[in-house]
Design a protein around this motif. Structure first.
Motif, PDB file in Angstrom:
ATOM      1  N   ASP A 182      44.279  13.315  61.921  1.00 21.42           N
ATOM      2  CA  ASP A 182      44.954  12.013  61.801  1.00 21.42           C
ATOM      3  C   ASP A 182      46.329  12.147  62.442  1.00 21.42           C
ATOM      4  O   ASP A 182      47.246  12.733  61.865  1.00 21.42           O
ATOM      5  CB  ASP A 182      45.085  11.630  60.326  1.00 21.42           C
ATOM      6  CG  ASP A 182      45.721  10.251  60.153  1.00 21.42           C
ATOM      7  OD1 ASP A 182      45.781   9.499  61.141  1.00 21.42           O
ATOM      8  OD2 ASP A 182      46.160   9.928  59.030  1.00 21.42           O
ATOM      9  N   GLY A 207      41.837  10.763  65.639  1.00 18.78           N
ATOM     10  CA  GLY A 207      41.979   9.315  65.447  1.00 18.78           C
ATOM     11  C   GLY A 207      42.702   8.678  66.615  1.00 18.78           C
ATOM     12  O   GLY A 207      43.568   9.297  67.240  1.00 18.78           O
ATOM     13  N   GLU A 256      39.814   4.809  64.531  1.00 16.48           N
ATOM     14  CA  GLU A 256      40.248   5.032  63.140  1.00 16.48           C
ATOM     15  C   GLU A 256      40.601   3.737  62.417  1.00 16.48           C
ATOM     16  O   GLU A 256      41.183   3.761  61.330  1.00 16.48           O
ATOM     17  CB  GLU A 256      41.449   5.978  63.109  1.00 16.48           C
ATOM     18  CG  GLU A 256      42.713   5.409  63.737  1.00 16.48           C
ATOM     19  CD  GLU A 256      43.937   6.278  63.460  1.00 16.48           C
ATOM     20  OE1 GLU A 256      44.934   5.713  62.984  1.00 16.48           O
ATOM     21  OE2 GLU A 256      43.893   7.489  63.713  1.00 16.48           O
ATOM     22  N   ALA A 290      41.016   3.258  58.570  1.00 19.97           N
ATOM     23  CA  ALA A 290      41.079   4.551  57.873  1.00 19.97           C
ATOM     24  C   ALA A 290      42.241   4.573  56.884  1.00 19.97           C
ATOM     25  O   ALA A 290      42.119   5.101  55.774  1.00 19.97           O
ATOM     26  CB  ALA A 290      41.219   5.689  58.880  1.00 19.97           C
ATOM     27  N   SER A 291      43.371   3.957  57.280  1.00 21.37           N
ATOM     28  CA  SER A 291      44.532   3.944  56.377  1.00 21.37           C
ATOM     29  C   SER A 291      44.263   3.035  55.177  1.00 21.37           C
ATOM     30  O   SER A 291      44.728   3.297  54.070  1.00 21.37           O
ATOM     31  CB  SER A 291      45.786   3.473  57.122  1.00 21.37           C
ATOM     32  OG  SER A 291      45.576   2.196  57.679  1.00 21.37           O
ATOM     33  N   TYR A 303      41.273   2.553  53.836  1.00 18.33           N
ATOM     34  CA  TYR A 303      40.387   3.341  52.967  1.00 18.33           C
ATOM     35  C   TYR A 303      41.176   4.409  52.212  1.00 18.33           C
ATOM     36  O   TYR A 303      41.023   4.580  51.000  1.00 18.33           O
ATOM     37  CB  TYR A 303      39.285   4.005  53.799  1.00 18.33           C
ATOM     38  CG  TYR A 303      38.656   5.188  53.096  1.00 18.33           C
ATOM     39  CD1 TYR A 303      37.803   5.004  52.007  1.00 18.33           C
ATOM     40  CD2 TYR A 303      38.953   6.492  53.486  1.00 18.33           C
ATOM     41  CE1 TYR A 303      37.259   6.089  51.333  1.00 18.33           C
ATOM     42  CE2 TYR A 303      38.406   7.578  52.824  1.00 18.33           C
ATOM     43  CZ  TYR A 303      37.563   7.371  51.742  1.00 18.33           C
ATOM     44  OH  TYR A 303      37.044   8.445  51.076  1.00 18.33           O
ATOM     45  N   SER A 304      42.044   5.146  52.934  1.00 23.28           N
ATOM     46  CA  SER A 304      42.727   6.291  52.324  1.00 23.28           C
ATOM     47  C   SER A 304      43.638   5.890  51.163  1.00 23.28           C
ATOM     48  O   SER A 304      43.926   6.698  50.286  1.00 23.28           O
ATOM     49  CB  SER A 304      43.530   7.060  53.380  1.00 23.28           C
ATOM     50  OG  SER A 304      44.518   6.240  53.956  1.00 23.28           O
ATOM     51  N   SER A 354      42.657  10.321  55.009  1.00 26.52           N
ATOM     52  CA  SER A 354      42.402   9.654  56.290  1.00 26.52           C
ATOM     53  C   SER A 354      41.810  10.632  57.304  1.00 26.52           C
ATOM     54  O   SER A 354      40.877  10.298  58.042  1.00 26.52           O
ATOM     55  CB  SER A 354      43.706   9.048  56.829  1.00 26.52           C
ATOM     56  OG  SER A 354      43.476   8.334  58.005  1.00 26.52           O
ATOM     57  N   SER A 408      38.242  11.156  56.536  1.00 20.36           N
ATOM     58  CA  SER A 408      37.459   9.988  56.950  1.00 20.36           C
ATOM     59  C   SER A 408      37.217   9.994  58.457  1.00 20.36           C
ATOM     60  O   SER A 408      36.119   9.677  58.923  1.00 20.36           O
ATOM     61  CB  SER A 408      38.195   8.703  56.545  1.00 20.36           C
ATOM     62  OG  SER A 408      37.493   7.565  56.973  1.00 20.36           O
ATOM     63  N   ILE A 409      38.240  10.379  59.235  1.00 17.20           N
ATOM     64  CA  ILE A 409      38.110  10.434  60.694  1.00 17.20           C
ATOM     65  C   ILE A 409      37.071  11.482  61.104  1.00 17.20           C
ATOM     66  O   ILE A 409      36.328  11.287  62.067  1.00 17.20           O
ATOM     67  CB  ILE A 409      39.489  10.706  61.344  1.00 17.20           C
ATOM     68  CG1 ILE A 409      40.385   9.468  61.189  1.00 17.20           C
ATOM     69  CG2 ILE A 409      39.363  11.108  62.806  1.00 17.20           C
ATOM     70  CD1 ILE A 409      41.850   9.708  61.486  1.00 17.20           C
ATOM     71  N   ARG A 427      33.551  10.062  60.160  1.00 17.01           N
ATOM     72  CA  ARG A 427      33.130   8.936  61.010  1.00 17.01           C
ATOM     73  C   ARG A 427      32.300   9.399  62.197  1.00 17.01           C
ATOM     74  O   ARG A 427      31.500   8.644  62.726  1.00 17.01           O
ATOM     75  CB  ARG A 427      34.352   8.172  61.525  1.00 17.01           C
ATOM     76  CG  ARG A 427      34.968   7.275  60.509  1.00 17.01           C
ATOM     77  CD  ARG A 427      36.045   6.430  61.132  1.00 17.01           C
ATOM     78  NE  ARG A 427      36.761   5.691  60.110  1.00 17.01           N
ATOM     79  CZ  ARG A 427      37.410   4.572  60.327  1.00 17.01           C
ATOM     80  NH1 ARG A 427      37.426   4.050  61.532  1.00 17.01           N
ATOM     81  NH2 ARG A 427      38.050   3.953  59.358  1.00 17.01           N
ATOM     82  N   GLU A 484      30.462   6.252  56.393  1.00 16.03           N
ATOM     83  CA  GLU A 484      31.912   6.262  56.191  1.00 16.03           C
ATOM     84  C   GLU A 484      32.510   4.862  56.319  1.00 16.03           C
ATOM     85  O   GLU A 484      33.380   4.473  55.536  1.00 16.03           O
ATOM     86  CB  GLU A 484      32.569   7.202  57.210  1.00 16.03           C
ATOM     87  CG  GLU A 484      33.989   7.618  56.845  1.00 16.03           C
ATOM     88  CD  GLU A 484      34.093   8.356  55.515  1.00 16.03           C
ATOM     89  OE1 GLU A 484      35.158   8.260  54.872  1.00 16.03           O
ATOM     90  OE2 GLU A 484      33.109   9.011  55.106  1.00 16.03           O
TER      91      GLU A 484
END
Length: 728
Positions: free
Chosen positions: A336, A391, A422, A425-426, A428-429, A447, A450-451, A454, A461
């Motif tokens: 990230d 990301g 991404e 992603a923020s 989600y995080s 994050s 998650s990246i 993905r 995800e």
């Protein structure tokens, strides 16, 4: 109105198909279930047509409900005629119903209502007779009350007195004209004509509030375009510019033609006394009452169509992103990128388990590049990392350069990298779901995880993120949020069900999108799994709390079990067809693992209809069963292009016109597509450069995630713009 017939025409289907689908929807069946397991019943209507059908069904049923309501309201006033009732019942749009109801609607305080309270309706009627043999002023004298003294000094009495007084002849005529103006404005036929001609011949005009102000809306500082031809993305841009106070927007209509039309329909004879008064009322009615209202209606209609178009594009982009093929078998380093706060790293094994996390500071203002490379090397050696997922947010290209340099310096490493979208992603995080999943990590490390995931399984995800937070659309924040969310939820639902999920590993988020599985049921399935261990058969789902027969019917075919008691549980064959599938396998004399034998049998079948009858199953269902048995547990995402894995990086200065490169489509919009070709900025392929033929919409040519070959047309380093072409 024959709703079935109307929908059939709207979605280009047969009436019997629509009727069957409506019955299934009314019985509580979901779109994915109907599309996959009721093909015989609907004639194979796909999920896209079924969702269109469902939306039109809701609109038309609401329209019929409103018609009945309006008829009842007018009837209560004793003003309903057979002709008016027939007009209302025959209306095919809500706006037409509202136009017909307008004269009977209880109005707020208007100038016409005030004039009626002053007793000026008879004067208005006298003028409209157009028989005056002397100046209207003479007739108006009868209605002048002069100053009316209130019954007392109380506020209420003063108001009552002022509401009834007509101070002079001019006030009497003005009041009568207000009544006439409102009558004209309330006429449904006039409004329909004015709406139609304004739409066909009107021009939408936008002007700068401040010509010197810098903004992204400079193209619209002095702009006009025909209402009937303006593109949806320009409507949304103009709306945003207006909302942000950079633009003033209006519609110029053919005023002279409109007032001429009204005069021709309203003035029945040229009366030297009444005609000038009526003409004034007509002009006032149009300018004060009709034009602003019609302009609002048309702009709302343009916005709604533009939103529908943008939502449709967003949905198609989202579906392609969700269906990106998994890059399996890799231990991935999720990266990230950031500047001041450092780049967050997460090592994720091939099953999606987070093994390690870290933070490095290779980018400005820290610039600890060598120290960061040592950390990366240790992680690669310790966990046998084979892929780095970076990301595409802030500091992405700087991070990519560092990774590229690192890989060049260590050519023996079998590591590649990929730039990963991404978006979201923020979101989600920082979500409750992420904190439950990774309570020990901060938002940055979540994050990064998650990246990484993905790339390994984009669908699993991305379903954790609110669909509209995934940035593959345009103007999504300006749209009707309820409609946007509803449409995108449907897109995610269709994507998840088209792939199917592993019942024993699927997260709550993934399960909640399965046909027939509510959020509560998804939690109950996970809770059952945690308490009793893995599922060994689909039938075991019936033991899950609150999962009844209907929910089982809707969800069972989309939930897969590998290495279970029933081999068919790993396929998309629905339990209701197991007996037919088993009879088929017996006829072929093989089991589910004999894919080659099944494939050979399928090629040898000459009469599928006779075989279907023999097996007691529909012909379409038989075809689906054969397809599934040929390749059990096949992932439909396998056919899509995998993301480009890189080991080197390009810069804008390396690009020259004529250069050919491969790139990944990141976003598709109304006027083109943005393509990641491995440099800092995505390049734009304008719609005119997508093919050597006319292209109606970019989605007819490309989709998000497509890997395409492009030619560099132009590079503007100063503005950070790259023009690309797909032609040739």
């Amino acid at each position: 109105m024959d709703i079935i017939k109307v929908i059939a025409e709207d979605i280009d289907a047969k009436a019997w198909q629509v009727e069957a689908a409506v019955k299934l929807i009314d019985e509580g069946n979901t779109v994915p279930f109907i599309a996959r397991y009721r093909k015989e019943v609907t004639g194979s209507l796909d999920d896209e047509k079924l969702r269109l059908l469902s939306a039109r069904l809701t609109y038309l049923r609401n329209l019929e409900e409103r018609k009945e309501e309006v008829i009842s309201l007018i009837d209560e006033q004793g003003k309903l005629t057979d002709e008016l009732k027939a007009k209302i019942q025959g209306a095919d749009k809500l706006v037409t119903v509202e136009d017909l109801y307008r004269p009977y609607k209880q109005k707020k305080k208007t100038r016409a209502e005030a004039a009626k309270k002053r007793g000026l309706q008879p004067l208005a009627d006298y003028i409209m007779l157009q028989h005056a043999k002397e100046p209207i002023e003479k007739e108006a004298e009868k209605y002048v009350t002069g100053k009316i003294e209130p019954a007392s000094d109380s506020k209420e009495d003063k108001i009552r007195a002022s509401e009834k007084e007509v101070v002079d002849v001019e006030a009497a005529i003005d009041g009568a004209q207000d009544i006439i103006a409102e009558q004209i404005s309330d006429n449904a036929e006039y409004r329909e004509y004015i709406r139609d001609i304004t739409f066909r011949e009107g021009v939408i005009v936008s002007k700068a509030k401040d010509k010197e102000a810098e903004s992204v809306y400079t193209n619209f500082y002095d702009y006009n375009e025909n209402v009937s031809r303006i593109a949806g993305h320009r409507i949304l841009a103009i709306n945003r510019g207006e909302a942000e106070k950079y633009l003033t927007v209006s519609i110029d209509s053919p005023e002279e033609r409109i007032t001429g039309y009204l005069e021709n329909h309203i003035i029945r004879r040229d009366n030297p006394y009444a005609t000038p008064v009526i003409k004034e009322a007509i002009l006032d009615s149009y300018k004060r009452l009709i034009a602003p209202s019609i302009e609002r209606e048309i702009r709302n209609e343009l916005t709604e169509k533009a939103e529908d178009g943008a939502i449709d594009v967003f949905g198609k982009n989202l579906k392609q992103l969700l269906l990106q093929p998994p890059v399996s078998g890799h231990t991935v380093l999720g990266w990230d990128p950031a500047f001041r706060t450092g780049c967050k790293l997460a090592v994720v094994d091939p099953t999606g388990k987070v093994l390690d996390t870290n933070v490095i500071y290779p980018t400005a203002p820290h610039n600890k590049v060598e120290e960061s490379k040592k950390v990366i090397m240790k992680l690669i050696e310790k966990y046998d990392i084979t892929l780095i997922s970076i990301g595409n947010g802030t500091a992405s290209r700087e991070s990519e350069q560092i990774v590229s340099d690192f890989l060049k310096e260590n050519p023996t490493l079998k590591v590649q990298y990929v730039i990963t979208n991404e978006a979201g992603a923020s979101v989600y995080s920082a979500s409750k779901l992420a904190s439950e999943e990774f309570p020990e990590y901060d938002v940055g490390k979540r994050s990064a995880a998650s990246i990484a995931r993905r790339v390994q399984d984009p669908l699993s995800e991305l379903v954790k993120i609110e669909p509209k937070s995934i940035g593959v659309g345009q103007y999504q924040h300006d749209m009707n949020q309820k409609k946007l969310s509803s449409t995108l939820e449907g897109v995610v639902e269709d994507a998840v069900n088209s792939v199917g999920v592993d019942l024993n590993t699927a997260s709550y988020s993934l399960l909640s999108y399965i046909s027939g599985v509510s959020g509560t049921l998804a939690k109950n399935i996970v809770a059952y799994r945690e308490e009793n261990g893995r599922f060994y058969s689909r039938q075991e789902l019936k033991k899950v709390k609150k999962l009844g027969p209907k929910a089982f019917e809707q969800c069972a075919g989309f939930l897969r079990i590998n290495d279970g008691k029933e081999p068919l549980d790993k396929t998309a064959v629905h339990p209701e067809s197991y007996s037919s599938a088993k009879r088929l396998l017996k006829k072929i004399d093989c089991n589910i693992s004999d894919e080659e034998k099944i494939r050979s049998f399928r090629k040898s079948v000459k009469d599928t209809k006779a075989l279907a009858e023999e097996l007691g199953v529909g012909e379409i269902t038989l075809t689906d069963i054969l397809s599934e048995l040929e390749k059990p547990a096949r992932d439909p995402r396998e056919d899509l292009p995998k993301p480009i894995l890189r080991s080197d990086v390009l810069e804008m200065k390396d690009l020259t016109p004529g250069m050919k490169l491969k790139g990944t489509v990141r976003n598709v919009i109304d006027f083109g597509a943005f393509v990641d070709i491995g440099v800092h900025e995505d390049g734009l392929v304008h719609i005119s450069k997508m093919a050597d033929r006319y292209v109606k919409h970019p989605l007819d040519v490309v989709s998000v995630g497509d890997v395409i070959e492009v030619t560099i047309l132009d590079v503007d380093e100063k503005k950070g713009r790259i023009s690309l072409s797909m032609i040739g």
